[in-house]
Write a protein that holds these residues in place. Structure first.
Motif, PDB file in Angstrom:
ATOM      1  N   VAL A  80       4.814  -3.666  14.255  1.00  0.00           N
ATOM      2  CA  VAL A  80       4.535  -4.009  12.937  1.00  0.00           C
ATOM      3  C   VAL A  80       3.246  -3.248  12.861  1.00  0.00           C
ATOM      4  O   VAL A  80       3.160  -2.738  11.863  1.00  0.00           O
ATOM      5  N   LEU A  81       2.659  -2.979  13.604  1.00  0.00           N
ATOM      6  CA  LEU A  81       1.250  -2.257  13.558  1.00  0.00           C
ATOM      7  C   LEU A  81       1.525  -0.908  13.271  1.00  0.00           C
ATOM      8  O   LEU A  81       0.858   0.011  12.441  1.00  0.00           O
ATOM      9  N   PHE A  82       2.339  -0.081  13.854  1.00  0.00           N
ATOM     10  CA  PHE A  82       2.983   1.266  13.600  1.00  0.00           C
ATOM     11  C   PHE A  82       3.653   1.352  12.278  1.00  0.00           C
ATOM     12  O   PHE A  82       3.312   2.059  11.617  1.00  0.00           O
ATOM     13  N   ALA A 294       8.841 -10.424   4.819  1.00  0.00           N
ATOM     14  CA  ALA A 294       9.511  -9.004   5.099  1.00  0.00           C
ATOM     15  C   ALA A 294       8.419  -8.031   4.730  1.00  0.00           C
ATOM     16  O   ALA A 294       8.165  -7.346   5.441  1.00  0.00           O
ATOM     17  N   ASN A 295       7.786  -8.264   3.558  1.00  0.00           N
ATOM     18  CA  ASN A 295       6.685  -7.425   3.069  1.00  0.00           C
ATOM     19  C   ASN A 295       5.675  -7.205   4.043  1.00  0.00           C
ATOM     20  O   ASN A 295       4.743  -6.360   4.216  1.00  0.00           O
ATOM     21  N   PHE A 296       5.085  -8.398   4.722  1.00  0.00           N
ATOM     22  CA  PHE A 296       4.156  -8.462   5.699  1.00  0.00           C
ATOM     23  C   PHE A 296       4.440  -7.629   6.915  1.00  0.00           C
ATOM     24  O   PHE A 296       3.747  -6.831   7.630  1.00  0.00           O
ATOM     25  N   GLY A 300       5.500  -0.694   4.006  1.00  0.00           N
ATOM     26  CA  GLY A 300       6.005   0.348   3.043  1.00  0.00           C
ATOM     27  C   GLY A 300       7.342   0.422   2.979  1.00  0.00           C
ATOM     28  O   GLY A 300       7.992   1.408   2.448  1.00  0.00           O
ATOM     29  N   PHE A 301       8.070  -0.228   3.877  1.00  0.00           N
ATOM     30  CA  PHE A 301       9.392  -0.041   4.105  1.00  0.00           C
ATOM     31  C   PHE A 301      10.464  -1.027   3.313  1.00  0.00           C
ATOM     32  O   PHE A 301      11.372  -0.518   2.791  1.00  0.00           O
ATOM     33  N   THR A 302      10.064  -1.986   2.864  1.00  0.00           N
ATOM     34  CA  THR A 302      10.680  -2.833   2.146  1.00  0.00           C
ATOM     35  C   THR A 302      10.647  -2.387   0.631  1.00  0.00           C
ATOM     36  O   THR A 302      11.760  -2.305  -0.182  1.00  0.00           O
ATOM     37  N   HIS A 303       9.470  -1.880   0.202  1.00  0.00           N
ATOM     38  CA  HIS A 303       9.369  -1.121  -1.272  1.00  0.00           C
ATOM     39  C   HIS A 303       9.311   0.448  -0.792  1.00  0.00           C
ATOM     40  O   HIS A 303       8.327   1.046  -1.048  1.00  0.00           O
ATOM     41  N   HIS A 315       0.505   0.397   1.430  1.00  0.00           N
ATOM     42  CA  HIS A 315       1.592  -0.345   1.421  1.00  0.00           C
ATOM     43  C   HIS A 315       1.138  -1.639   0.457  1.00  0.00           C
ATOM     44  O   HIS A 315       2.140  -2.273   0.039  1.00  0.00           O
ATOM     45  N   THR A 316       0.030  -1.778   0.513  1.00  0.00           N
ATOM     46  CA  THR A 316      -0.323  -3.336  -0.004  1.00  0.00           C
ATOM     47  C   THR A 316      -0.304  -3.320  -1.436  1.00  0.00           C
ATOM     48  O   THR A 316      -0.340  -4.254  -2.153  1.00  0.00           O
ATOM     49  N   TYR A 317      -0.032  -1.818  -2.117  1.00  0.00           N
ATOM     50  CA  TYR A 317      -0.097  -1.593  -3.694  1.00  0.00           C
ATOM     51  C   TYR A 317       1.511  -1.492  -4.051  1.00  0.00           C
ATOM     52  O   TYR A 317       1.579  -1.869  -5.227  1.00  0.00           O
TER      53      TYR A 317
END
Length: 367
Positions: A80-82, A294-296, A300-303, A315-317
């Motif tokens: 998740v960190l990566f 999933a977003n957490f 940047g992979f879900t979006h 990715h938070t944007y």
């Protein structure tokens, strides 16, 4: 090794959708500075959590169930960190100053990877030419799996939709202890060496140092300090990588390589058939965009469409950029796909099954 002529995109016209989209995103979403702060806090928090779990391995690892529990939690946090923090930093999207992103990426070496190599591989090849055969090395990694239609079809590929279930859990081990060495020293189909003039000598030293340090504190130190058989610590360490890899592979297979994936090829002059932005829309998919969990976890992979169109944005944007992308996709009749992660994973393995056998010319409608 000979240099290659890079693929060339079509130049955008005056009514290019991305020019308008980028202007709207810049004037609306990117002005929200609180999302920048959220990204920094999340990234640093995940780093702290990983080392807390590692500390718990050393503190409570004499109990076997806690040994495995905290190794597994460390593996999940590592991935998740990566996916979140290091991925954003590699794109210059975590901190505002480039030098701060560079400093943060050196922490990646503690996890056994080499950020110099990864940036050339991920940004210089995957993001530049996603899904383009022979160029996207994030997809084309080994002959053990056939994804590109232009790749050789080997006899064992007809079983790849079965055996890849057992290989994917070792993805992070392959990345750290096999693939990095292949990209530094291998000669067969080594596109990294073809796009860089020379691998800096200090990166080779750093490569070996990162592997040694990573193995020392994550594997050998617990073997020495804990009252556990060495093989029990080894199995727990393997479980860390396996559980982390399972989490990570979901992101990898859900965004570019399903049964409806496009793999645009160049013509004889090296030209692609779309503009850069249109190409990103064609070859990239989103998954589980409405899921907060999933977003957490996947950042940047879900979006992922937003990530490929705006790679330099944190990715938070992305949850706020995706609705804009959907609106433009409808207005300009652009391809856009978003589906649940379980559909994406199922579709990926169906794709593996299809790519493992000769194309059915009756189904394809052509010879």
């Amino acid at each position: 090794m000979e240099k290659l002529k890079r693929p060339v995109y079509v130049k955008p016209g005056t009514d290019d959708f991305f020019k308008k989209m980028r202007l709207e995103v810049n004037e609306t979403v990117l002005k929200n500075s609180s999302l920048y702060v959220l990204n920094v806090v999340k990234s640093l928090g995940l780093l702290v959590v990983f080392f807390l779990f590692y500390g718990c391995i050393l503190a409570f690892g004499n109990q076997t169930y806690l040994l495995f529990l905290f190794y597994i939690l460390s593996g999940i946090t590592m991935i998740v960190l990566f996916i979140n923090a290091f991925h954003d930093a590699a794109h210059g999207a975590l901190f505002k100053k480039p030098k701060h992103n560079e400093w943060f990426l050196y922490v990646l070496e503690l996890f056994g990877s080499n950020h110099w190599l990864w940036m050339r591989r991920h940004i210089g090849l995957h993001h530049a030419y996603p899904n383009v055969p022979d160029w996207d090395v994030d997809i084309k990694q080994s002959d053990i799996i056939r994804i590109f239609p232009t790749s050789p079809l080997l006899k064992y590929h007809k079983y790849q939709h079965i055996y890849m279930w057992f290989i994917y859990p070792f993805y992070s081990l392959n990345w750290i202890y096999i693939r990095d060495f292949k990209d530094f020293f291998g000669t067969k189909d080594n596109y990294v060496k073809k796009i860089v003039k020379k691998i800096p000598k200090q990166e080779i030293y750093r490569l070996f140092a990162a592997k040694i340090v990573n193995l020392f504190y994550l594997l050998f130190l617990p073997m020495v300090l804990l009252n556990q058989p060495w093989y029990m610590v080894l199995f727990a360490w393997l479980s860390m990588h396996m559980f982390g890899s399972i989490i990570g592979v979901v992101a990898l297979v859900s965004t570019h390589v399903d049964e409806d994936a496009n793999f645009p090829n160049t013509d004889e002059k090296g030209n692609l058939s779309d503009t850069w932005a249109m190409h990103q829309m064609v070859v990239t998919k989103d998954f589980s965009t409405e899921s907060k969990l999933a977003n957490f976890l996947y950042g940047g992979f879900t979006h992922h469409v937003a990530h490929h169109l705006f790679p330099g944005v944190g990715h938070t944007y992305y949850p706020y950029i995706t609705p804009i992308i959907r609106r433009y996709a409808e207005e300009y009749n652009l391809p856009y796909t978003s589906y649940p992660f379980y559909h994406a994973v199922r579709s990926h393995f169906r794709m593996l099954k299809n790519k493992g056998v000769k194309e059915n010319i009756l189904r394809m409608g052509e010879i």
